[in-house]
Design an enzyme around this catalytic site. Structure first.
Site, PDB file in Angstrom:
ATOM      1  CG  ASP A   1      -0.068  15.196   7.865  1.00 52.39           C
ATOM      2  OD1 ASP A   1       0.598  14.238   8.395  1.00 52.39           O
ATOM      3  OD2 ASP A   1      -1.117  15.471   7.613  1.00 52.39           O
TER       4      ASP A   1
ATOM      5  CD  GLN B   1       2.566   7.941   5.761  1.00 53.42           C
ATOM      6  OE1 GLN B   1       1.613   7.787   6.749  1.00 53.42           O
ATOM      7  NE2 GLN B   1       3.719   8.300   6.144  1.00 53.42           N
TER       8      GLN B   1
ATOM      9  CG  PHE C   1       0.479   9.138  10.594  1.00 48.82           C
ATOM     10  CD1 PHE C   1       0.682   7.698  10.556  1.00 48.82           C
ATOM     11  CD2 PHE C   1      -0.694   9.662  11.003  1.00 48.82           C
ATOM     12  CE1 PHE C   1      -0.288   7.057  10.895  1.00 48.82           C
ATOM     13  CE2 PHE C   1      -1.434   8.938  11.277  1.00 48.82           C
ATOM     14  CZ  PHE C   1      -1.606   7.642  10.992  1.00 48.82           C
TER      15      PHE C   1
ATOM     16  CG  ASN D   1      -1.315   6.722   2.709  1.00 51.63           C
ATOM     17  OD1 ASN D   1      -0.754   5.693   3.306  1.00 51.63           O
ATOM     18  ND2 ASN D   1      -1.593   7.991   3.590  1.00 51.63           N
ATOM     19  CG  ASP D   2      -0.342  11.281   2.727  1.00 58.53           C
ATOM     20  OD1 ASP D   2      -1.325  10.507   2.167  1.00 58.53           O
ATOM     21  OD2 ASP D   2      -0.411  11.575   4.106  1.00 58.53           O
TER      22      ASP D   2
ATOM     23  CD1 TRP E   1      -0.825   2.309   2.310  1.00 62.00           C
ATOM     24  CD2 TRP E   1      -2.690   1.638   1.398  1.00 62.00           C
ATOM     25  NE1 TRP E   1      -1.811   3.509   2.462  1.00 62.00           N
ATOM     26  CE2 TRP E   1      -3.041   3.149   1.882  1.00 62.00           C
ATOM     27  CE3 TRP E   1      -3.873   1.433   0.564  1.00 62.00           C
ATOM     28  CZ2 TRP E   1      -3.984   3.776   1.797  1.00 62.00           C
ATOM     29  CZ3 TRP E   1      -4.915   2.080   0.460  1.00 62.00           C
ATOM     30  CH2 TRP E   1      -5.014   3.264   0.967  1.00 62.00           C
TER      31      TRP E   1
ATOM     32  CD  GLU F   1      -5.649  14.097   7.007  1.00 61.38           C
ATOM     33  OE1 GLU F   1      -5.492  13.180   7.827  1.00 61.38           O
ATOM     34  OE2 GLU F   1      -5.952  13.692   5.786  1.00 61.38           O
TER      35      GLU F   1
HETATM   36  N1  DQQ Z   1      -2.246  10.386   5.777  1.00 58.94           N
HETATM   37  C1  DQQ Z   1      -1.100   9.975   6.772  1.00 58.94           C
HETATM   38  C2  DQQ Z   1      -1.249  11.212   7.772  1.00 58.94           C
HETATM   39  C3  DQQ Z   1      -1.815  12.319   6.899  1.00 58.94           C
HETATM   40  C4  DQQ Z   1      -2.902  11.396   6.098  1.00 58.94           C
HETATM   41  C5  DQQ Z   1      -1.116   8.759   7.321  1.00 58.94           C
HETATM   42  C6  DQQ Z   1      -3.392  12.105   4.779  1.00 58.94           C
HETATM   43  O1  DQQ Z   1      -0.114  11.733   8.447  1.00 58.94           O
HETATM   44  O2  DQQ Z   1      -2.453  13.078   7.750  1.00 58.94           O
HETATM   45  O3  DQQ Z   1      -1.125   7.836   6.465  1.00 58.94           O
HETATM   46  O4  DQQ Z   1      -3.674  11.191   3.858  1.00 58.94           O
END
Ligand code: DQQ
Length: 495
Positions: free
Chosen positions: A168, A55, A98, A38-39, A36, A224
């Site tokens: 963040d 992430q 994070f 993400n950010d 997976w 965020e």
């Molecule tokens: N994803 C992270 C956080 C952030 C969020 C956690 C935004 O730090 O706020 O995976 O997608």
């Protein structure tokens, strides 16, 4: 414990990442080594290379205890996978490492600043997150967490600041002042999301400075992934507000990515907001982060998904989550323009070009097809009467298509991925107002195997969405209601 979790993640991605063939992945968009993503995190230029972290949960295609994945590039185009950089291996970050940012530290090491998450007991017997800001230092491959972490805690926020939603950090250096600042996403119960500003002379000791801007319960309960930068004379703050209520066609319900324009007062550390706008009018765009390239360009990259669509995954996929192409940001008349980085042009092959094609009804053109494509369309009226609709269908076969349509009469651009093969009940279409130019429109469309990014009128608006249409569906067709003239320039993208 510290080495074990990182070593375990590195061994896992080494073993399972290699089982994913290039053809199962996007061609020129970033996807996780395995599992997976993400950010985007830690987007920075260090020791002659662009570093990009993300992430990361290597162990499954679902979000879970976050690590940082790592890639490196010399041209923002060809990315080399490096071993995972950070694992949730300390007490203060054991529930997740994070999002955060990167920079060269004063002593020349590569500095990562991130949010550590821990689950703590509440006085009422419940459990909740505690989020703190932490540092790690490295040589571009291996990173060691700072022994005195955390360096910023929620107790440093003014009264009412949340200990649960405080994350963040985006760090930047103020060359004139010779110090460092970090913007951090936060919220209060009364006002909703906000951006908190912190300052440090030495990157180890931080103080709270101000709240730069706040939702005031209109733009989401939590902001965020904030970012701050200045282009020309405009100060820009990026935010990813959670749970917005829709406003016209500007914001949709749920998690959005937005930018604030205004003036930042460097003495008083206040931000006077002039405007708030959507960053992307598609569906899958969230948590963007920017960096300055050595040549001065401000470059943005984002997660090409949102929290809402994270479960709409095709069966059997071994990776999930992509990043957008890096985009160059400029400002025109107080608004951000976004263009794909110019480096992408080096991937273009097999030019197909048509000029002044008269469209009236349904049409396909020889040589126009593909799922890894960079295509620019210019449409205008043929003669004096205005066509009513222009539509392009991509990733098309007899069952599937994804369309981008323009109705000049009301300056409306719409896209629809309802027929892209996903069988989840999710948002699939969206409308956006675009600038009126006597019925003319220019749309640059980047198609990759699992995504579409459209840039309207030289980047005045961008629309991003994922598609999981079978790869054999590679047709490109046009449809008009009324007569229109079309120019097309299309390239295959070969990395
Ligand atoms: N994803 C992270 C956080 C952030 C969020 C956690 C935004 O730090 O706020 O995976 O997608």
């Amino acid at each position: 414990m510290a080495m074990n979790l990182l070593a375990k993640a590195r061994a896992y991605e080494e073993e399972y990442g290699r089982l994913i063939s290039d053809l199962e992945r996007p061609s020129y968009h970033i996807s996780p080594t395995v599992g997976w993503l993400n950010d985007p995190n830690g987007f920075s230029y260090y020791d002659g290379k662009y570093h990009l972290f993300y992430q990361y949960n290597p162990y499954s295609t679902q979000w879970d205890t976050m690590h940082w994945g790592h890639l490196v590039s010399e041209d923002l185009l060809h990315w080399k996978r490096l071993p995972a950089a950070l694992a949730p291996d300390q007490e203060y970050d054991c529930a997740g490492v994070f999002s955060g940012s990167g920079l060269m530290a004063p002593d020349g090491r590569h500095l990562l600043m991130y949010t550590g998450v821990q689950i703590v007991d509440r006085p009422d017997g419940g459990r909740e997150d505690r989020q703190v800001q932490c540092l790690a230092f490295g040589d571009g491959t291996d990173y060691v967490k700072y022994e005195n972490n955390p360096v910023i805690t929620p107790e440093m926020l003014p009264e009412g600041g949340s200990t649960v939603d405080f994350r963040d950090p985006k760090i930047f250096r103020d060359e004139e002042e010779g110090c460092y600042y970090a913007v951090v996403g936060s919220c209060t119960r009364e006002e909703g999301g906000n951006v908190a500003l912190f300052r440090s002379r030495d990157i180890f000791h931080w103080e709270f400075v101000s709240i730069l801007d706040r939702s005031e319960q209109r733009y989401g309960y939590m902001w965020e992934c904030p970012d701050y930068f200045r282009i020309d004379d405009t100060d820009i703050i990026l935010i990813s507000p959670m749970k917005l209520s829709a406003e016209g066609l500007e914001f949709h319900c749920g998690n959005n990515a937005a930018y604030l324009t205004g003036n930042y007062d460097r003495e008083k550390h206040t931000f006077e907001r002039k405007g708030i706008f959507s960053l992307d009018y598609g569906i899958d765009f969230y948590a963007p982060q920017t960096m300055t390239a050595p040549d001065g360009r401000r470059i943005m990259i984002a997660w090409m998904q949102t929290p809402e669509t994270r479960h709409s995954q095709p069966a059997g996929i071994k990776w999930f989550g992509q990043l957008t192409v890096p985009r160059e940001l400029t400002v025109k008349e107080g608004r951000l323009l976004q263009r794909p980085i110019r480096e992408l042009e080096a991937c273009r092959r097999g030019r197909v070009f048509y000029r002044d094609v008269l469209l009236n009804g349904h049409a396909g053109l020889a040589g126009l097809k593909g799922r890894c494509v960079d295509m620019t369309l210019r449409v205008r009226p043929a003669g004096r009467s205005l066509y009513r609709l222009f539509s392009v269908r991509i990733a098309a076969d007899d069952r599937h298509y994804t369309s981008i349509s323009y109705r000049p009469g009301d300056s409306m651009l719409s896209f629809d991925r309802s027929f892209s093969g996903l069988n989840h009940y999710i948002v699939s279409d969206r409308d956006v107002h675009v600038g009126y130019r006597e019925g003319e429109i220019k749309i640059r469309i980047l198609i990759d195997r699992f995504s579409v990014e459209a840039f309207v009128n030289d980047g005045e608006q961008a629309l991003t969405f994922t598609i999981y249409t079978p790869q054999e569906a590679d047709g490109i067709f046009f449809e008009t209601d009324g007569a229109a003239l079309l120019d097309v320039e299309k390239y295959d993208m070969v990395l």
